[in-house]
Design a protein around this motif. Structure first.
Motif, PDB file in Angstrom:
ATOM      1  N   LEU A 161       0.851  -1.178   0.000  1.00  0.00           N
ATOM      2  CA  LEU A 161       0.000   0.000   0.000  1.00  0.00           C
ATOM      3  C   LEU A 161       0.887   1.228   0.000  1.00  0.00           C
ATOM      4  N   SER A 162       0.779   2.021  -1.060  1.00  0.00           N
ATOM      5  CA  SER A 162       1.568   3.248  -1.175  1.00  0.00           C
ATOM      6  C   SER A 162       0.851   4.411  -0.490  1.00  0.00           C
ATOM      7  N   GLN A 163       1.627   5.451  -0.146  1.00  0.00           N
ATOM      8  CA  GLN A 163       1.009   6.668   0.396  1.00  0.00           C
ATOM      9  C   GLN A 163       0.104   7.326  -0.624  1.00  0.00           C
ATOM     10  N   HIS A 164       0.473   7.212  -1.883  1.00  0.00           N
ATOM     11  CA  HIS A 164      -0.244   7.922  -2.943  1.00  0.00           C
ATOM     12  C   HIS A 164      -1.050   6.929  -3.781  1.00  0.00           C
ATOM     13  N   VAL A 165      -2.339   7.183  -3.869  1.00  0.00           N
ATOM     14  CA  VAL A 165      -3.239   6.284  -4.589  1.00  0.00           C
ATOM     15  C   VAL A 165      -3.235   6.644  -6.068  1.00  0.00           C
ATOM     16  N   ASP A 166      -2.840   5.682  -6.902  1.00  0.00           N
ATOM     17  CA  ASP A 166      -2.793   5.907  -8.345  1.00  0.00           C
ATOM     18  C   ASP A 166      -3.588   4.791  -9.020  1.00  0.00           C
ATOM     19  N   VAL A 167      -4.864   5.062  -9.311  1.00  0.00           N
ATOM     20  CA  VAL A 167      -5.728   4.064  -9.931  1.00  0.00           C
ATOM     21  C   VAL A 167      -6.457   4.682 -11.122  1.00  0.00           C
ATOM     22  N   ASP A 168      -6.945   3.824 -11.977  1.00  0.00           N
ATOM     23  CA  ASP A 168      -7.718   4.256 -13.133  1.00  0.00           C
ATOM     24  C   ASP A 168      -9.015   4.923 -12.648  1.00  0.00           C
ATOM     25  N   PRO A 169      -9.243   6.219 -12.945  1.00  0.00           N
ATOM     26  CA  PRO A 169     -10.438   6.903 -12.438  1.00  0.00           C
ATOM     27  C   PRO A 169     -11.745   6.340 -12.979  1.00  0.00           C
ATOM     28  N   THR A 170     -11.672   5.581 -14.082  1.00  0.00           N
ATOM     29  CA  THR A 170     -12.913   5.006 -14.621  1.00  0.00           C
ATOM     30  C   THR A 170     -13.242   3.663 -13.983  1.00  0.00           C
ATOM     31  N   ALA A 171     -12.314   3.121 -13.202  1.00  0.00           N
ATOM     32  CA  ALA A 171     -12.544   1.827 -12.565  1.00  0.00           C
ATOM     33  C   ALA A 171     -13.580   1.961 -11.455  1.00  0.00           C
ATOM     34  N   THR A 172     -14.269   0.870 -11.176  1.00  0.00           N
ATOM     35  CA  THR A 172     -15.252   0.862 -10.089  1.00  0.00           C
ATOM     36  C   THR A 172     -14.632   0.238  -8.841  1.00  0.00           C
ATOM     37  N   VAL A 173     -15.298   0.459  -7.724  1.00  0.00           N
ATOM     38  CA  VAL A 173     -14.850  -0.150  -6.470  1.00  0.00           C
ATOM     39  C   VAL A 173     -14.796  -1.668  -6.623  1.00  0.00           C
ATOM     40  N   ARG A 174     -15.830  -2.232  -7.261  1.00  0.00           N
ATOM     41  CA  ARG A 174     -15.885  -3.689  -7.438  1.00  0.00           C
ATOM     42  C   ARG A 174     -14.669  -4.201  -8.206  1.00  0.00           C
ATOM     43  N   SER A 175     -14.357  -3.573  -9.347  1.00  0.00           N
ATOM     44  CA  SER A 175     -13.265  -4.072 -10.183  1.00  0.00           C
ATOM     45  C   SER A 175     -11.920  -3.972  -9.466  1.00  0.00           C
ATOM     46  N   LEU A 176     -11.747  -2.937  -8.634  1.00  0.00           N
ATOM     47  CA  LEU A 176     -10.473  -2.764  -7.948  1.00  0.00           C
ATOM     48  C   LEU A 176     -10.331  -3.682  -6.737  1.00  0.00           C
ATOM     49  N   VAL A 177     -11.422  -3.920  -6.021  1.00  0.00           N
ATOM     50  CA  VAL A 177     -11.325  -4.646  -4.751  1.00  0.00           C
ATOM     51  C   VAL A 177     -11.541  -6.143  -4.929  1.00  0.00           C
ATOM     52  N   VAL A 178     -12.614  -6.548  -5.614  1.00  0.00           N
ATOM     53  CA  VAL A 178     -12.893  -7.985  -5.737  1.00  0.00           C
ATOM     54  C   VAL A 178     -12.636  -8.514  -7.134  1.00  0.00           C
ATOM     55  N   GLY A 179     -12.262  -7.630  -8.065  1.00  0.00           N
ATOM     56  CA  GLY A 179     -11.895  -8.064  -9.400  1.00  0.00           C
ATOM     57  C   GLY A 179     -13.031  -8.767 -10.116  1.00  0.00           C
ATOM     58  N   ASP A 180     -12.706  -9.873 -10.761  1.00  0.00           N
ATOM     59  CA  ASP A 180     -13.729 -10.594 -11.538  1.00  0.00           C
ATOM     60  C   ASP A 180     -14.319 -11.780 -10.764  1.00  0.00           C
ATOM     61  N   ARG A 181     -14.132 -11.790  -9.447  1.00  0.00           N
ATOM     62  CA  ARG A 181     -14.720 -12.871  -8.644  1.00  0.00           C
ATOM     63  C   ARG A 181     -16.241 -12.801  -8.710  1.00  0.00           C
ATOM     64  N   ALA A 182     -16.871 -13.952  -8.822  1.00  0.00           N
ATOM     65  CA  ALA A 182     -18.332 -13.994  -8.864  1.00  0.00           C
ATOM     66  C   ALA A 182     -18.904 -13.488  -7.539  1.00  0.00           C
ATOM     67  N   GLU A 183     -20.109 -12.893  -7.623  1.00  0.00           N
ATOM     68  CA  GLU A 183     -20.686 -12.286  -6.429  1.00  0.00           C
ATOM     69  C   GLU A 183     -20.888 -13.299  -5.311  1.00  0.00           C
ATOM     70  N   HIS A 184     -21.368 -14.475  -5.663  1.00  0.00           N
ATOM     71  CA  HIS A 184     -21.596 -15.470  -4.611  1.00  0.00           C
ATOM     72  C   HIS A 184     -20.278 -15.896  -3.964  1.00  0.00           C
ATOM     73  N   GLU A 185     -19.172 -15.798  -4.719  1.00  0.00           N
ATOM     74  CA  GLU A 185     -17.879 -16.221  -4.190  1.00  0.00           C
ATOM     75  C   GLU A 185     -17.390 -15.274  -3.095  1.00  0.00           C
ATOM     76  N   TRP A 186     -17.407 -13.939  -3.388  1.00  0.00           N
ATOM     77  CA  TRP A 186     -16.886 -13.034  -2.358  1.00  0.00           C
ATOM     78  C   TRP A 186     -17.914 -12.784  -1.247  1.00  0.00           C
ATOM     79  N   LEU A 187     -19.231 -12.901  -1.575  1.00  0.00           N
ATOM     80  CA  LEU A 187     -20.229 -12.769  -0.505  1.00  0.00           C
ATOM     81  C   LEU A 187     -20.124 -13.923   0.488  1.00  0.00           C
ATOM     82  N   GLY A 188     -19.702 -15.101  -0.001  1.00  0.00           N
ATOM     83  CA  GLY A 188     -19.528 -16.239   0.885  1.00  0.00           C
ATOM     84  C   GLY A 188     -18.180 -16.270   1.584  1.00  0.00           C
ATOM     85  N   ASP A 189     -17.340 -15.258   1.298  1.00  0.00           N
ATOM     86  CA  ASP A 189     -16.009 -15.174   1.912  1.00  0.00           C
ATOM     87  C   ASP A 189     -16.092 -14.212   3.100  1.00  0.00           C
ATOM     88  N   ALA A 190     -16.118 -14.774   4.326  1.00  0.00           N
ATOM     89  CA  ALA A 190     -16.260 -13.935   5.520  1.00  0.00           C
ATOM     90  C   ALA A 190     -15.133 -12.914   5.617  1.00  0.00           C
TER      91      ALA A 190
END
Length: 576
Positions: free
Chosen positions: A71-100
């Protein structure tokens, strides 16, 4: 086994050597806090160890297949990206919802909606997204540079508890002293190109550094006195600090035997009354609205001479608005704010502005005043005050425009003191300040006779400088918290539990996976309960050995935190 090894690593920027032939390692299970002055090389060290940057000399090696979460001090991410794409990527919804684990990270950091693009987000929101992206995945080593930046008190407490139960090795740069004590079992101080290593968190580091300088007969009496005062605070701090200090009591008592309390509250109130009279602020039935939101609702509040008040609350709850109300920058929608005739208020906002970039540091200070009256017959010249704020002789002649962000914040605070206010309104004063500067500011505030109102996410600074804590909980009311920050966190947890929606139920095909997870969690809870009983029995057997008891207590707190997380996950699944 060492995960990372650094051999004779050197890094130079221009004519400044920030790391000089440094050799060290990070082993499995290490939990290391990195401290030091702004610009001293903390970030450079972590970047080199994470192999984000290459050293000018020497080498850094990782064990084969090492996974590093950075984790860098300065956040450099694609401004068009969504929270979902950055945090859980392409994981299926049931997969990360079932991940405590993943759900705990998303809930704990209170992320924006998953489909929201990061472009329009504030710096704080982007920071949370970047932190979540690192924490959602499992790694062998976490390297976090200022992870508490832009987090409120509640989120910092969650992050400390979360990291305490993770198994990865941890290397973290932070100026948050409470966080260091909660999370770290070792401390590295980066100074003058070297890395000094100490066992324990911040409390142990303060003691060990004071002992090191005392044994070496250090001539910097001012710094040593500050550390002795810091030790006295750590030993006499609020009762809630039950996990501190983590150092040998006999050695600490020997160092602080003749150290008086951090401040004489009765004397400060007497001096404050002489400067302010009996009335400072009377807030009477005040309401403040922002658009369709009511930030403050029919508030009645009295601030007297010598009051030292901390304000906590979630981001957006109205803390800054309350300070601006007292400063006269915001007018109430209803009610009135009565200000004492002798009040001279100085307001420090969160932005570093209004500094003369072309002036030299000493000139920028003397433009305000040549000296400052600290009360009680004490005064300091502008140059002496600069030294108290860690601007040495050469640095006092540096153009303001060449200062770092932390140095500009220091200068901003110093100029505020030179205005000789009798009321200080400080909005996040710890932003960009290193630990050494924070202790200097706290030391100065200890003898300052006036009314102090502080908004901060730094609970150590709040406990150190304030006598009472109030909270804005989002309903427009300001509540006194006799239990301080711990009571605030308890109230926030209760509110969150009451408002928490039920966890989305898994689809039919996921029922079997949910049942298997429930069985796994039940077995884990059984093992944790057995481990807890074992640790309690060991503590009873080792009752006369303070060092052993402290080590066992650290393990017990980690087991209990892991058990609590497992219970929450079990409850979430069982509700389905």
């Amino acid at each position: 086994m060492n995960l990372v090894n650094a051999e004779d690593v050197s890094v130079t920027f221009g004519t400044t050597t920030v790391l000089a032939e440094v050799s060290l390692g990070v082993a499995e299970g290490d939990r290391i806090g990195v401290v030091g002055r702004n610009g001293g090389g903390k970030t450079t060290l972590t970047r080199v160890l994470a192999k984000v940057a290459e050293p000018d000399a020497g080498r850094v090696t990782h064990t084969g297949g090492l996974s590093v979460g950075w984790l860098s001090q300065h956040v450099d991410v694609d401004p068009t990206a969504t929270v979902r794409s950055l945090v859980v990527g392409d994981r299926a919804e049931h997969e990360w919802l079932g991940d405590a684990h993943a759900r705990a990270v998303l809930d704990g950091l209170a992320l924006p909606a998953l489909e929201a693009p990061v472009g329009p987000m504030s710096g704080g929101e982007r920071r949370r997204v970047a932190l979540a992206r690192v924490l959602v995945e499992r790694h062998d080593l976490l390297v976090l540079d200022e992870p508490t930046n832009h987090l409120d008190v509640e989120a910092i407490a969650w992050l400390a508890a979360h990291l305490a139960v993770r198994r990865e090795a941890l290397l973290v740069v932070t100026h948050d002293r409470w966080f260091l004590d909660e999370v770290c079992t070792a401390t590295w101080e980066v100074a003058d190109g070297r890395v000094h290593r100490y066992d324990g968190g911040y409390s142990a580091f303060v003691l060990a550094r004071a002992e090191r300088e005392r044994v070496a007969a250090a001539t910097e009496s001012r710094r040593q006195n500050l550390m002795r005062k810091e030790l006295a605070w750590l030993r006499r701090g609020p009762p809630a600090r039950t996990s501190k200090p983590r150092f040998r009591i006999d050695a600490a008592n020997a160092l602080i035997a003749d150290e008086p309390p951090a401040r004489n509250s009765a004397e400060l109130v007497r001096l404050g009354t002489a400067r302010l009279g009996k009335s400072v602020y009377d807030v009477e039935d005040v309401t403040v609205r922002l658009g369709d939101r009511t930030l403050v609702d029919r508030l009645t509040w009295h601030l007297g001479p010598g009051d030292r008040v901390g304000i906590v609350g979630a981001n957006g709850s109205g803390k800054t608005t309350l300070l601006r109300l007292l400063a006269g920058e915001v007018r109430p929608s209803a009610g009135q704010v009565k200000r004492g005739l002798t009040v001279r208020a100085a307001y420090l906002d969160q932005e570093v502005g209004d500094l003369p970039r072309e002036r030299r540091v000493l000139e920028a200070v003397e433009d305000i005043a040549k000296s400052v009256d600290l009360g009680g017959g004490r005064s300091l010249s502008a140059s002496q005050l600069l030294e108290r704020f860690l601007f040495d002789g050469a640095r006092q002649w540096t153009p303001v425009g060449e200062l770092s962000g932390g140095e500009r914040r220091r200068l901003q605070l110093l100029r505020l003191f030179l205005l000789e206010p009798n009321v200080l309104l400080l909005d996040e004063p710890t932003n960009d300040l290193d630990i050494e500067t924070l202790t200097a500011v706290e030391d100065l505030l200890d003898g300052w006779p006036g009314t102090l109102v502080v908004v901060s996410h730094d609970r150590y600074f709040l406990e150190r400088t304030c006598d009472v804590v109030y909270a804005l909980l989002g309903d427009g009311a300001l509540r006194h918290l006799p239990g301080g920050v711990d009571e605030y966190l308890d109230r926030r947890r209760a509110l969150s539990a009451a408002a928490r929606p039920s966890t989305p139920k898994p689809a039919g095909g996921d029922t079997r996976a949910a049942k298997k997870e429930l069985v796994r969690l039940e077995r884990a809870l059984g093992r944790l309960e057995e481990r807890e009983r074992g640790l309690l029995a060991e503590m009873a057997e080792q009752a006369s050995d303070y060092v052993a008891v402290q080590a066992l207590d650290d393990q017990l707190r980690a087991v209990r935190a892991e058990r609590s997380a497992a219970e929450d996950a079990w409850l979430d699944l069982s509700d389905d």
